[in-house]
Design a protein around this motif. Structure first.
Motif, short mmCIF file in Angstrom:
data_model
loop_
_atom_site.label_atom_id
_atom_site.label_comp_id
_atom_site.label_asym_id
_atom_site.label_seq_id
_atom_site.Cartn_x
_atom_site.Cartn_y
_atom_site.Cartn_z
N ALA A 1 4.40 -123.05 40.52
CA ALA A 1 5.32 -123.62 41.50
C ALA A 1 4.75 -123.50 42.90
N ALA A 2 4.12 -122.36 43.22
CA ALA A 2 3.54 -122.16 44.55
C ALA A 2 2.45 -123.18 44.82
N ARG A 3 1.65 -123.52 43.80
CA ARG A 3 0.60 -124.52 44.01
C ARG A 3 1.16 -125.89 44.30
N GLY A 4 2.39 -126.15 43.86
CA GLY A 4 3.03 -127.43 44.14
C GLY A 4 3.85 -127.44 45.41
N GLY A 5 3.75 -126.38 46.22
CA GLY A 5 4.49 -126.33 47.47
C GLY A 5 5.90 -125.84 47.33
N VAL A 6 6.20 -125.11 46.23
CA VAL A 6 7.54 -124.56 46.00
C VAL A 6 7.42 -123.04 45.92
N ILE A 7 8.02 -122.35 46.89
CA ILE A 7 8.01 -120.89 46.88
C ILE A 7 9.30 -120.41 46.23
#
Length: 769
Positions: free
Chosen positions: A281-287
């Protein structure tokens, strides 16, 4: 330092000792093998004892007691090879867990290391370096090649930026003068100027840093359930081991049960799958702020959306320019207004500058710029004094008919009106509105396909505007005129339908985000209270990333369950076989190691790429679609002119000359563009979406546009330029019909076609349609 690397040291020590023992045994040195395996078992027993002591001190139940009993029992009955394998299994599990946690933290905290510390403020004496905390809204800054953008701002020059720290996209992105730019991005080419639109504390990167500090991988509900199941597994294991000992009068059989009962799949597979989901998720811009939030996102059934900035763009866009009869034309009014707004930090400035740029209007440099608080801004552009702002500041005395018409139109469309004066005389009205995000309807459909059962729109806006957006997006219910307390009450009321997910981006959304099962905040344009209160934060200005995050969360939860189920099922079978005396401790230890590795391997599949909901496009198709989208933006002004020309036919004298000029432009500009889209864009849409549904609907409206333009041409054939009232009835009817078809068609194209285009210079990504 050695304590930080204790898992690596443990794995190295047990692994080397076990391999040394195997080598000694193969070479015929039974004594050496026994000593090495015994040492490995003792090392594992010491580590297990330490883990148990920590659990007791924290008053936490722990299934490490099974591993401790297996190691102690192996030493007691002389099954030191089995003990050594259990020690390696324990060490490898601890190492994998530590590595998975470190990877998740590393990918999240990589953002922090690049936080800007200083800025270069432009002064009459040149650029002066100042601490970033001293930058004020409206300051003009200079960002050199290779430097980090210190605060959110609006570009004064074209720029090529590396936005990978915020979006994860590896390739530079081209941004044009007038575009908003976020702090934390890197200027990759020539120095550029920008106007600060926020302070450092309120900028995007500062918010991301705070979010990263909160986004530590906590224990997810599934992981906590796994812990409870593992604790319940302890007495069952002890009873089965004791029964096997008593039945055979052989403690070795009990040790065999304990060896294969070590629940590593249960203890490690679930956390590894959840942390893998956080990483993806972090790699997709979602923290995602912890594993618990990720799992709640996976189980959400009711989705509540705020409207402004969430389902809509949150930034006004120019829809039309209304000018008085005989005055400056619309393009000149817009050009002068954009020239004045190029140095303004006002929220409407970007929309006006962008609209002028899209129409190819060169904005002149402003001078003597002065902002009047509560009224607007004025200055000199190309030798003409321009004033923008409220009607009371621009129009004095009784408003003329064209101003009243512009006000009525703004009220009817739910638009914002910005009045323009040139050289002291009212010159035009700029109409702006907050458009629905083109991706929003597809995103809602993707969420429904992912398992969301109910979608609700909750907004403080007027009911008419909210219901219009709700119809376009496709929600189940609309609640308008809501204050923060109303939103909280609605979130709690919707919980009777299932676990809730609330999505918003403003300070007024923060209480509802905190009240929902999962709060999701859009923080791509800066840090707000909503981002602080939310469990999930989108750091990319792309609402469809939410659908991707839901799919990732659901997939990770499914993988965690599969890994635990497979691992514990295999352990249960092995325990029964061992209790029956058919599985010696040494063989059981090797088998258990294989079970553990298989379960962990299943859990790690959560890190593999997965088809999400965004659509893949071939590079050649992307280039064609971008070119057509540029043309599409260029004809927006022509579409609005259709309505303007029709409005001018309401009162005499009925001059048809502007209608004939409009018809010539429609035939020379609009129809060739629509034919190019029919021939080139629609095949791209069909390939990308895997069918012809959307393409077929667009093709039908292309035909209707051709038909309406043909009707307009025929209705003008026998009419003089100065027509009678009865002569213009059909002309006006055709114009309004054409305008309605064009507005609908453009909205459909932006949703079904142009929303598929990836960000500029972005590598295409395969995802689910």
């Amino acid at each position: 330092m050695w304590w930080r690397r204790r898992e690596q040291i443990l794995f190295l020590a047990t692994g080397v000792l076990t391999v040394a023992g195997v080598a000694g045994w193969v070479a015929g040195g039974a004594g050496i093998a026994t000593a090495a395996w015994t040492a490995a078992t003792v090392v594992g027993l010491l580590y297990s004892t330490g883990s148990l002591a920590v659990a007791v001190r924290r008053r936490q139940p722990s299934v490490d007691v099974i591993a401790w009993l297996a190691l102690a029992g192996a030493l007691a009955v002389g099954e030191v090879f089995a003990g050594a394998v259990v020690a390696v299994m324990l060490a490898s599990g601890a190492l994998l867990e530590a590595r998975a946690a470190a990877r998740a933290r590393r990918e999240l905290h990589a953002l922090v290391a690049r936080a800007p510390r200083t800025a270069r403020r432009q002064t009459p004496h040149g650029a002066v370096e100042v601490p970033v905390d001293q930058v004020a809204v409206g300051d003009r800054l200079l960002v050199g090649a290779g430097e980090i953008v210190p605060v959110d701002g609006r570009l004064l020059d074209d720029a090529v930026l590396d936005e990978s720290a915020l979006t994860g996209e590896p390739l530079p992105v081209t941004r044009r003068a007038g575009d908003d730019v976020r702090s934390g991005t890197v200027n990759t080419e020539a120095p550029v100027g920008l106007v600060a639109t926020t302070t450092a504390a309120a900028s995007t990167y500062a918010g991301v840093v705070r979010l990263v500090e909160q986004a530590q991988a906590g224990s997810a509900p599934f992981v906590r359930v796994a812990d409870r199941v593992a604790v319940a597994f302890v007495p069952v294991t002890l009873l089965l081991a004791g029964a096997a000992w008593l039945a055979a009068a052989d403690p070795t059989r009990a040790v065999a049960v304990l060896v294969v009962a070590t629940p590593c799949p249960l203890l490690l597979a679930a956390p590894i799958a959840i942390m893998s989901g956080l990483s993806r998720a972090a790699r997709g811009g979602v923290i995602v702020k912890g594993g618990a939030a990720l799992e709640r996102l996976a189980t959400g059934k009711v989705l509540l959306f705020d409207k402004t900035g969430t389902l809509t763009g949150g930034r006004p866009a120019l829809t039309d320019v209304v000018t008085p009869p005989g005055g400056l034309d619309a393009d000149e009014v817009l050009r002068l207004a954009a020239g004045l707004e190029t140095v303004s930090a006002h929220v409407l400035a970007a929309a006006i500058v962008t609209a002028a740029r899209d129409r190819g209007l060169p904005a002149g440099g402003p001078h003597q710029v002065r902002e009047v608080h509560g009224y607007g801004v004025e200055g000199v552009v190309d030798g003409r004094r321009v004033r923008l702002g409220k009607a009371a500041w621009i129009v004095t005395g009784q408003a003329p008919a064209w101003v009243r018409h512009a006000r009525r139109r703004a009220a009817l469309d739910g638009s914002l009106a910005v009045f323009v004066a040139v050289d002291g005389a009212p010159a035009g009205v700029l109409l702006l509105e907050d458009p629905v995000r083109p991706q929003a309807p597809r995103m809602v459909r993707a969420l429904r396909a992912a398992g969301i059962a109910r979608v609700v729109l909750v907004t403080g806006d007027r009911a008419e505007t909210a219901e219009a957006v709700g119809r376009v997006v496709g929600v189940d219910a609309v609640h308008a005129d809501c204050d923060p307390a109303d939103k909280v009450a609605l979130v709690r009321a919707e919980q009777r339908h299932g676990p809730t997910v609330m999505v918003g981006d403003g300070i007024n959304d923060a209480p509802a985000l905190a009240a929902a099962g999962v709060g999701v905040a859009l923080a791509a344009r800066g840090a707000t209270a909503s981002a602080e209160a939310a469990d999930v934060v989108l750091t990319v200005d792309r609402i469809d990333a939410l659908a991707d995050a839901v799919l990732i969360a659901r997939r990770c939860r499914t993988i965690a369950a599969a890994a635990v189920g497979a691992g514990m099922g295999a352990c249960a079978v092995a325990m029964v076989v061992a209790a029956a005396g058919h599985l010696p401790p040494a063989v059981g230890a090797v088998l258990q190691e294989g079970i553990d590795l298989a379960a962990i391997g299943i859990a790690l599949t959560a890190l593999l790429p997965v088809r999400l909901h965004t659509v893949a496009m071939r590079p050649a198709d992307v280039a064609v679609a971008r070119r057509l989208y540029t043309e599409h933006r260029g004809v927006r002004a022509l579409v609005e002119q259709v309505r303007t020309v029709a409005d001018d036919l309401l009162d005499p004298p009925f001059d048809l000359a502007p209608v004939r000029v409009l018809l010539a432009r429609l035939q020379a500009e609009l129809l060739p563009h629509e034919r190019a889209e029919e021939a080139q864009l629609l095949p791209i849409v069909a390939r990308a979406l895997g069918g012809s549904g959307a393409a077929g609907a667009l093709s039908r409206t292309h035909a209707e546009i051709e038909h309406q333009v043909s009707r307009l041409r025929r209705s003008l054939e026998d009419l003089p330029d100065s027509a009678q009232p009865e002569d213009v009835v059909d002309v006006r009817r055709v114009l309004y019909g054409l305008y309605a078809v064009l507005r609908l068609h453009n909205a459909q194209e932006e949703e079904d076609a142009f929303s598929l285009i990836p960000a500029r210079r972005r590598a295409p990504v395969s995802v689910r349609s």
